[in-house]
Design an enzyme around this catalytic site. Sequence first.
Site, PDB file in Angstrom:
ATOM      1  N   PHE A 107       2.336   2.845  14.654  1.00 29.97           N
ATOM      2  CA  PHE A 107       2.931   1.592  14.122  1.00 29.97           C
ATOM      3  C   PHE A 107       4.868   1.021  14.343  1.00 29.97           C
ATOM      4  O   PHE A 107       5.059   0.108  13.919  1.00 29.97           O
ATOM      5  CB  PHE A 107       3.475   2.104  12.971  1.00 29.97           C
ATOM      6  CG  PHE A 107       2.162   1.932  12.356  1.00 29.97           C
ATOM      7  CD1 PHE A 107       1.456   1.097  10.952  1.00 29.97           C
ATOM      8  CD2 PHE A 107       1.073   3.332  11.889  1.00 29.97           C
ATOM      9  CE1 PHE A 107       0.624   1.227  10.543  1.00 29.97           C
ATOM     10  CE2 PHE A 107       0.066   3.281  11.456  1.00 29.97           C
ATOM     11  CZ  PHE A 107      -0.345   1.774  10.779  1.00 29.97           C
TER      12      PHE A 107
ATOM     13  N   LYS B  10      12.678   3.769  11.667  1.00 30.50           N
ATOM     14  CA  LYS B  10      11.284   3.198  11.938  1.00 30.50           C
ATOM     15  C   LYS B  10      11.381   2.007  12.526  1.00 30.50           C
ATOM     16  O   LYS B  10      11.975   1.107  11.091  1.00 30.50           O
ATOM     17  CB  LYS B  10      10.210   3.530  11.009  1.00 30.50           C
ATOM     18  CG  LYS B  10       8.864   3.488  11.508  1.00 30.50           C
ATOM     19  CD  LYS B  10       7.860   4.322  10.398  1.00 30.50           C
ATOM     20  CE  LYS B  10       6.414   3.220  11.054  1.00 30.50           C
ATOM     21  NZ  LYS B  10       5.631   4.745   9.624  1.00 30.50           N
TER      22      LYS B  10
ATOM     23  N   ASP C 273      -3.717  10.252   7.840  1.00 34.12           N
ATOM     24  CA  ASP C 273      -3.006  10.324   8.841  1.00 34.12           C
ATOM     25  C   ASP C 273      -2.331  11.646   8.682  1.00 34.12           C
ATOM     26  O   ASP C 273      -1.816  11.763   9.229  1.00 34.12           O
ATOM     27  CB  ASP C 273      -2.207   9.590   9.032  1.00 34.12           C
ATOM     28  CG  ASP C 273      -2.117   9.398  10.565  1.00 34.12           C
ATOM     29  OD1 ASP C 273      -2.932   9.689  11.540  1.00 34.12           O
ATOM     30  OD2 ASP C 273      -0.751   8.868  11.403  1.00 34.12           O
TER      31      ASP C 273
END
Length: 670
Positions: A367, A385, A484
């Site tokens: 991502f 992020k 995940d």
Amino acid sequence: MDSRRWLYLGSATTFAILQLFLVVVLSQETQKYNFGPFNDSMINRELYVIPMAWLNFGALQLSPDSVVDGTLRNKSGRVFINKPFKLWDDTRIASFNTSFLMNIYPVVNNTPGEGIAFIIGPSLSIPPLSYGQYLGLTNQLTDGNSSNQIVAVEFDTVKQDFDPDDNHVGLDINGVVSKVTVPLSKFGFKLAASNPRFYMVWVEYDGVKKEMEVYMAESQYHYHGPIVAEKPSKAVLSSHLDLKGLVNDMSYFGFSASTGNYFELNAIVRWNLSVEVLPNNNMSSARNDNYWWKTGVGVVVGAPLLALLITGVMPFLRRKIRESGSDPKLLSTLRRLPGTPSEFRFRELKIATNNFHDSNKLGQGGFGIVYRGTLPKEKLQMAVKKFSRDSIKGISDFLAELTIINRLRHKNLVRLLGWCHNKGTLLLVYEYMPNGSLDNHIFFEKGTTKTPLSWSLRYKILLDVAFALNYLHNEYDQKVVHRDLKASNIMLDSDFNARLGDFGLARTLDNEKTSYAEGVPAGTRGYIAPECLYTGKATCESDVYGFGAVLLEVVCGQRPWAKIGGHHFLVGWVWQLHGEGKILEAVDLRLGNDFVAEEAERILTLGLACSHPMAPVRPKMQTIIQIISGSVPVPQVPPFKPPFVWPAVDQGPTAATLECSPINTTFFAR
């Protein structure tokens, strides 16, 4: 940045500069306070915080936003400015104005409880036990006593016998039976809405007229403060109020809130306060003359200054509006998300990460890239992020992660600090974890200064992760599947407490649904449950399978996909040792004999139970916590790994027509 925001910033900047000039001129007449975002450095220095209130996520959390003593019910808290203000003397009463941005959100079944109050109180002393309908102000024994010396403006979300409804504002004097109450529905306001809303509130008191007025407007929220929140012309509540004698002459300003049988998040995100300074009696005439002289100077000098500023600022605003590339619909969606996520400016994140320099890179995944950053002014460390995909899919992933994690509250989840969207660039800002990921402490290059994690730390970390996963599956108001789960997504704080992170693949399950279907199995090889490869569906059981892989790799010090002992996956090798009665041979050799054999056997056997090929046989998270804690035994695990059979149960005629994509059969080999 959309046009509304540029207009807001421009007008705010212009007004702020003019206000700054007037404050300099008139600074001796009022005391001003501006708070927000809130942080721990304000405790005691500026604010007096009475539990269960605390400062978190940049806001005053007036009632707990995470479980305390096993529950969020029947709690209360107060926060005051830690200095008193002189509100009246023999000759007059001080005027004051305050404005604040509040957010109320019911977290269970959209049932609210109980409310927030802006309070004027006589002292900082810890209040008597107060919760439920008493809003942290009084209790059953003290309610209504004149000795309380409390005046409050309540924003009530639960109807009592003495209330008009469960959505009103009231003026309280020494108790929670309001002197004046006004239902807010007629203004279109819903304090505790299922789709959380921010409300800007103005409380204005005129000490000469002895009038209290309360104004409200729905607001949006971003890092700089509220937007689209102009004070309306009509007050929602207006009442005559003579503060002299009702409150102590030296009183404190603050907030209180409570929960009852139901609970809600009660947050104050921004707070401004201005209080008139009462002159000394022997200097009142001189001070009054001085006041009007300064006011005249302010008007004469301020008017041309304001005109000059407007002339200079407007061309800049027009240029910025033309250059703006952000999607206003997306920004509107982001700013209306539940909870209180802060909007960060792209420029400050760019500075904090040294322009996203490689030296600050913490990790990289499908991502995007995660960078370490520091805000110098706040001395705040963060993990930023930066999403690598600017497509619609990237935006979908970004919104999915932000929507889920910004409402989650648990000590074993990585905390979200905020977000940023700038011309297609999407960023999420998380709490920085000094000890990095669990993966980095289990697997590292030889010759480094790192040492293998001790057995006690490994055991504690696994229990922490189990608590986090149980919260997602069973304690949050919606079931959340992480999808995940792996060692690299388990972060460690400075004390090696585990925090589950990376919710890029996480999804909530709608009511009565048990799975999330996307068509393509999500996750990492070795952690994906076998049924997911056929159905494309994620379930709580598939999360348990991923947790089983984590259990085995933490104890064994081997990757789940490790080819060992003639097996293609770690689970096959451990299962073989289990069948041979030699399961302890799977323990990480780097530990030597420094582990507890009973605990190691328990975790390894539990790892096999969680890795059972048939989803219905896997244990639930509540049971897993009990097993790790040692309060219940591990379920019986067969000596040989059972085969994977699909369908798991007879599903009738449709089962035979199920289309499955080709799969490498070695994936399930022992």
